[in-house]
Motif scaffolding. Structure first.
Motif, PDB file in Angstrom:
ATOM      1  N   LEU A 131      57.296   3.382   5.930  1.00  0.00           N
ATOM      2  CA  LEU A 131      55.882   3.753   6.089  1.00  0.00           C
ATOM      3  C   LEU A 131      55.036   2.679   6.769  1.00  0.00           C
ATOM      4  CD1 LEU A 131      55.403   5.282   2.531  1.00  0.00           C
ATOM      5  CD2 LEU A 131      55.838   6.473   4.664  1.00  0.00           C
ATOM      6  N   LYS A 162      53.918   3.961  -2.529  1.00  0.00           N
ATOM      7  CA  LYS A 162      54.186   3.723  -1.112  1.00  0.00           C
ATOM      8  C   LYS A 162      54.840   2.356  -0.925  1.00  0.00           C
ATOM      9  CE  LYS A 162      50.860   3.140   2.135  1.00  0.00           C
ATOM     10  NZ  LYS A 162      49.805   3.543   3.076  1.00  0.00           N
ATOM     11  N   TYR A 193      61.289   7.296   6.445  1.00  0.00           N
ATOM     12  CA  TYR A 193      60.375   6.920   5.361  1.00  0.00           C
ATOM     13  C   TYR A 193      59.846   5.491   5.410  1.00  0.00           C
ATOM     14  CZ  TYR A 193      61.409  11.342   3.206  1.00  0.00           C
ATOM     15  OH  TYR A 193      61.515  12.680   2.957  1.00  0.00           O
ATOM     16  N   PRO A 238      51.460   9.395  -0.768  1.00  0.00           N
ATOM     17  CA  PRO A 238      51.600   8.216   0.091  1.00  0.00           C
ATOM     18  C   PRO A 238      50.443   7.220  -0.015  1.00  0.00           C
ATOM     19  CG  PRO A 238      51.265  10.204   1.405  1.00  0.00           C
ATOM     20  CD  PRO A 238      51.425  10.642  -0.015  1.00  0.00           C
ATOM     21  N   ARG A 281      58.556   1.454   0.481  1.00  0.00           N
ATOM     22  CA  ARG A 281      58.725   0.451   1.552  1.00  0.00           C
ATOM     23  C   ARG A 281      59.726  -0.621   1.118  1.00  0.00           C
ATOM     24  NH1 ARG A 281      53.143  -1.433   3.071  1.00  0.00           N
ATOM     25  NH2 ARG A 281      52.978   0.604   4.017  1.00  0.00           N
TER      26      ARG A 281
END
Length: 146
Positions: free
Chosen positions: A109, A47, A107, A42, A51
Motif C-alpha cells: 500500500l 494498513k 497489496y 485501508p 505493509r
C-alpha cells in the motif's frame, strides 16, 4: 585442517537456516494477525500491519531464494542429498514465490490504494500456498542439517 573447514561449513549452514526460519516465523506471526482481522479498512492501523507483512513476506522469500537456493545451485553445496531435495522442491517453491510477488504487488500500500474486498480470500489462498512451501522447505532444512 579439512575437518575444521567442514565444521565451519556446517556452522554457516546452521546460521543460514536459523536466520531463514526466524524470518519465516516473524512472517507467520504477522500472517496470523492479518488473517484474524474481521473487516479491513485501508484507513485504519491494519494498513501498517499489511505493509509490514508484505515487507517480511518478500524478505523471507528473497532470503530463501538468494541465500539458500543460490548457495545450493552455485555449487557451494556438495551433498548429493541436499541437491536432490532442492531440485525436487524448487519448481513448486518457485511457483509460490511468484504467488507471493503477485500478492505483494497487489497489496503493497505504499504507493497506491488497493481495494480490500478480496484481501480475506487472497490471504486464505496465500496461506495454503505458504503451507505447501513450508512443507517443502522443511524437507530441505532437514537435508541441510543432516
Amino acid at each position: 585442517m579439512h575437518n575444521s573447514s567442514g565444521q565451519e561449513r556446517r556452522a554457516r549452514t546452521q546460521e543460514m537456516v536459523d536466520k531463514w526460519l526466524a524470518e519465516r516465523q516473524q512472517m507467520l506471526v504477522l500472517y496470523c494477525k492479518l488473517a484474524g482481522i474481521e473487516s479491513f479498512d485501508p484507513d485504519k492501523p491494519e494498513k501498517q500491519l499489511l505493509r509490514d507483512f508484505c515487507q517480511l513476506l518478500v524478505d523471507y522469500v528473497a532470503f530463501g531464494h538468494f541465500e539458500v537456493y543460490d548457495r545450493i545451485t552455485s555449487g557451494e553445496e556438495r551433498r548429493g542429498e541436499v541437491i536432490k531435495v532442492a531440485e525436487k522442491a524448487y519448481p513448486r517453491i518457485s511457483e509460490v514465490t511468484d504467488i507471493v510477488v503477485a500478492f505483494n504487488d497487489k497489496y503493497d500500500l505504499s504507493d497506491h490504494i488497493q481495494s480490500m474486498d478480496e484481501l480475506t480470500e487472497d490471504l486464505s489462498m496465500l496461506g495454503e500456498e505458504l503451507a505447501n512451501r513450508i512443507e517443502l522447505e522443511d524437507k530441505l532444512v532437514g537435508a541441510l542439517l543432516r
